[in-house]
Design a protein around this motif. Structure first.
Motif, PDB file in Angstrom:
ATOM      1  N   THR A  10     -80.636 -33.110  16.582  1.00 33.07           N
ATOM      2  CA  THR A  10     -79.309 -33.697  16.612  1.00 33.07           C
ATOM      3  C   THR A  10     -79.245 -34.796  15.558  1.00 33.07           C
ATOM      4  N   THR A  11     -78.345 -34.644  14.618  1.00 33.99           N
ATOM      5  CA  THR A  11     -78.246 -35.626  13.543  1.00 33.99           C
ATOM      6  C   THR A  11     -76.907 -36.348  13.543  1.00 33.99           C
ATOM      7  N   LYS A  12     -75.944 -35.820  14.289  1.00 33.77           N
ATOM      8  CA  LYS A  12     -74.617 -36.425  14.323  1.00 33.77           C
ATOM      9  C   LYS A  12     -74.159 -36.519  15.772  1.00 33.77           C
ATOM     10  N   GLU A  13     -73.233 -37.431  16.008  1.00 33.81           N
ATOM     11  CA  GLU A  13     -72.650 -37.592  17.334  1.00 33.81           C
ATOM     12  C   GLU A  13     -71.133 -37.645  17.196  1.00 33.81           C
ATOM     13  N   ARG A  14     -70.446 -36.893  18.040  1.00 28.65           N
ATOM     14  CA  ARG A  14     -68.989 -36.912  18.019  1.00 28.65           C
ATOM     15  C   ARG A  14     -68.506 -38.200  18.686  1.00 28.65           C
ATOM     16  N   VAL A  15     -67.630 -38.921  17.989  1.00 26.65           N
ATOM     17  CA  VAL A  15     -67.081 -40.170  18.513  1.00 26.65           C
ATOM     18  C   VAL A  15     -65.575 -40.197  18.278  1.00 26.65           C
ATOM     19  N   THR A  16     -64.910 -41.059  19.006  1.00 28.65           N
ATOM     20  CA  THR A  16     -63.492 -41.313  18.778  1.00 28.65           C
ATOM     21  C   THR A  16     -63.383 -42.714  18.207  1.00 28.65           C
ATOM     22  N   ILE A  17     -62.644 -42.812  17.111  1.00 26.17           N
ATOM     23  CA  ILE A  17     -62.508 -44.109  16.451  1.00 26.17           C
ATOM     24  C   ILE A  17     -61.045 -44.279  16.032  1.00 26.17           C
ATOM     25  N   ARG A  18     -60.544 -45.485  16.160  1.00 21.49           N
ATOM     26  CA  ARG A  18     -59.168 -45.768  15.769  1.00 21.49           C
ATOM     27  C   ARG A  18     -59.199 -46.464  14.404  1.00 21.49           C
ATOM     28  N   LEU A  19     -58.498 -45.872  13.457  1.00 18.46           N
ATOM     29  CA  LEU A  19     -58.449 -46.410  12.095  1.00 18.46           C
ATOM     30  C   LEU A  19     -57.013 -46.758  11.739  1.00 18.46           C
ATOM     31  N   ASP A  20     -56.870 -47.722  10.844  1.00 12.67           N
ATOM     32  CA  ASP A  20     -55.538 -48.032  10.325  1.00 12.67           C
ATOM     33  C   ASP A  20     -55.005 -46.810   9.580  1.00 12.67           C
ATOM     34  N   LEU A  21     -53.692 -46.598   9.677  1.00  8.71           N
ATOM     35  CA  LEU A  21     -53.092 -45.413   9.068  1.00  8.71           C
ATOM     36  C   LEU A  21     -53.306 -45.344   7.560  1.00  8.71           C
ATOM     37  N   ASP A  22     -53.232 -46.499   6.894  1.00  5.46           N
ATOM     38  CA  ASP A  22     -53.407 -46.482   5.442  1.00  5.46           C
ATOM     39  C   ASP A  22     -54.838 -46.129   5.041  1.00  5.46           C
ATOM     40  N   VAL A  23     -55.815 -46.580   5.826  1.00  2.00           N
ATOM     41  CA  VAL A  23     -57.224 -46.248   5.550  1.00  2.00           C
ATOM     42  C   VAL A  23     -57.437 -44.757   5.753  1.00  2.00           C
ATOM     43  N   LEU A  24     -56.928 -44.239   6.850  1.00  2.00           N
ATOM     44  CA  LEU A  24     -57.060 -42.820   7.148  1.00  2.00           C
ATOM     45  C   LEU A  24     -56.390 -41.974   6.071  1.00  2.00           C
ATOM     46  N   ALA A  25     -55.193 -42.376   5.653  1.00  2.00           N
ATOM     47  CA  ALA A  25     -54.470 -41.642   4.611  1.00  2.00           C
ATOM     48  C   ALA A  25     -55.254 -41.623   3.306  1.00  2.00           C
ATOM     49  N   LEU A  26     -55.878 -42.742   2.975  1.00  2.00           N
ATOM     50  CA  LEU A  26     -56.667 -42.824   1.744  1.00  2.00           C
ATOM     51  C   LEU A  26     -57.799 -41.804   1.738  1.00  2.00           C
ATOM     52  N   TYR A  27     -58.529 -41.704   2.847  1.00  2.00           N
ATOM     53  CA  TYR A  27     -59.634 -40.747   2.915  1.00  2.00           C
ATOM     54  C   TYR A  27     -59.129 -39.305   2.955  1.00  2.00           C
ATOM     55  N   ARG A  28     -58.064 -39.064   3.695  1.00  2.00           N
ATOM     56  CA  ARG A  28     -57.531 -37.699   3.790  1.00  2.00           C
ATOM     57  C   ARG A  28     -56.943 -37.217   2.478  1.00  2.00           C
ATOM     58  N   GLU A  29     -56.446 -38.134   1.645  1.00  2.00           N
ATOM     59  CA  GLU A  29     -55.912 -37.758   0.327  1.00  2.00           C
ATOM     60  C   GLU A  29     -56.975 -37.089  -0.526  1.00  2.00           C
ATOM     61  N   GLY A  30     -58.215 -37.423  -0.273  1.00  2.00           N
ATOM     62  CA  GLY A  30     -59.308 -36.843  -1.048  1.00  2.00           C
ATOM     63  C   GLY A  30     -59.602 -35.395  -0.686  1.00  2.00           C
ATOM     64  N   GLY A  31     -58.922 -34.875   0.324  1.00  2.00           N
ATOM     65  CA  GLY A  31     -59.102 -33.473   0.712  1.00  2.00           C
ATOM     66  C   GLY A  31     -60.228 -33.282   1.707  1.00  2.00           C
ATOM     67  N   ALA A  32     -60.658 -32.033   1.801  1.00  2.00           N
ATOM     68  CA  ALA A  32     -61.709 -31.667   2.749  1.00  2.00           C
ATOM     69  C   ALA A  32     -62.958 -32.510   2.509  1.00  2.00           C
ATOM     70  N   GLY A  33     -63.648 -32.841   3.583  1.00  2.00           N
ATOM     71  CA  GLY A  33     -64.852 -33.652   3.483  1.00  2.00           C
ATOM     72  C   GLY A  33     -64.599 -35.135   3.647  1.00  2.00           C
ATOM     73  N   TRP A  34     -63.381 -35.491   4.061  1.00  2.00           N
ATOM     74  CA  TRP A  34     -63.054 -36.917   4.166  1.00  2.00           C
ATOM     75  C   TRP A  34     -63.910 -37.617   5.201  1.00  2.00           C
ATOM     76  N   GLN A  35     -64.297 -36.938   6.263  1.00  2.00           N
ATOM     77  CA  GLN A  35     -65.128 -37.572   7.291  1.00  2.00           C
ATOM     78  C   GLN A  35     -66.531 -37.853   6.752  1.00  2.00           C
ATOM     79  N   THR A  36     -67.038 -36.938   5.956  1.00  2.00           N
ATOM     80  CA  THR A  36     -68.354 -37.149   5.339  1.00  2.00           C
ATOM     81  C   THR A  36     -68.297 -38.319   4.362  1.00  2.00           C
ATOM     82  N   ARG A  37     -67.215 -38.388   3.581  1.00  2.00           N
ATOM     83  CA  ARG A  37     -67.076 -39.507   2.643  1.00  2.00           C
ATOM     84  C   ARG A  37     -66.989 -40.839   3.382  1.00  2.00           C
TER      85      ARG A  37
END
Length: 90
Positions: free
Chosen positions: A48-75
């Protein structure tokens, strides 16, 4: 062979009879060495190398990462790791 000559015609295939259907076996039973696991199943996880979690992020931060396309969670994970690389075990 030309591409148009490779087309299959349904009339060329014999119709399956009840006797033929009775002889059919799943691929995992008929060819176990070829089919090592059922389609759609992952192999066992080594560790096991990862754990599923729930995290609350500011909308602008989330939008910034999602703009980069697939792989935003890894980034996001990589950025957090870089930010705390001194405190994390090597």
């Amino acid at each position: 062979m030309a591409k148009d000559k490779m087309k299959l015609d349904a009339d060329d295939a014999p119709e399956l009879t009840g006797e033929m259907m009775a002889k059919l076996r799943p691929a995992t039973e008929a060819l176990p060495d070829v089919v090592k696991r059922a389609r759609g199943q992952r192999g066992p996880q080594k560790a096991t190398t990862k754990e599923r979690v729930t995290i609350r992020l500011d909308l602008d931060v989330l939008a910034l990462y999602r703009e980069g396309g697939a792989g935003w969670q890894t980034r996001l994970n990589d950025d957090l790791r870089d930010l705390h690389k001194e405190e994390l075990p090597q």
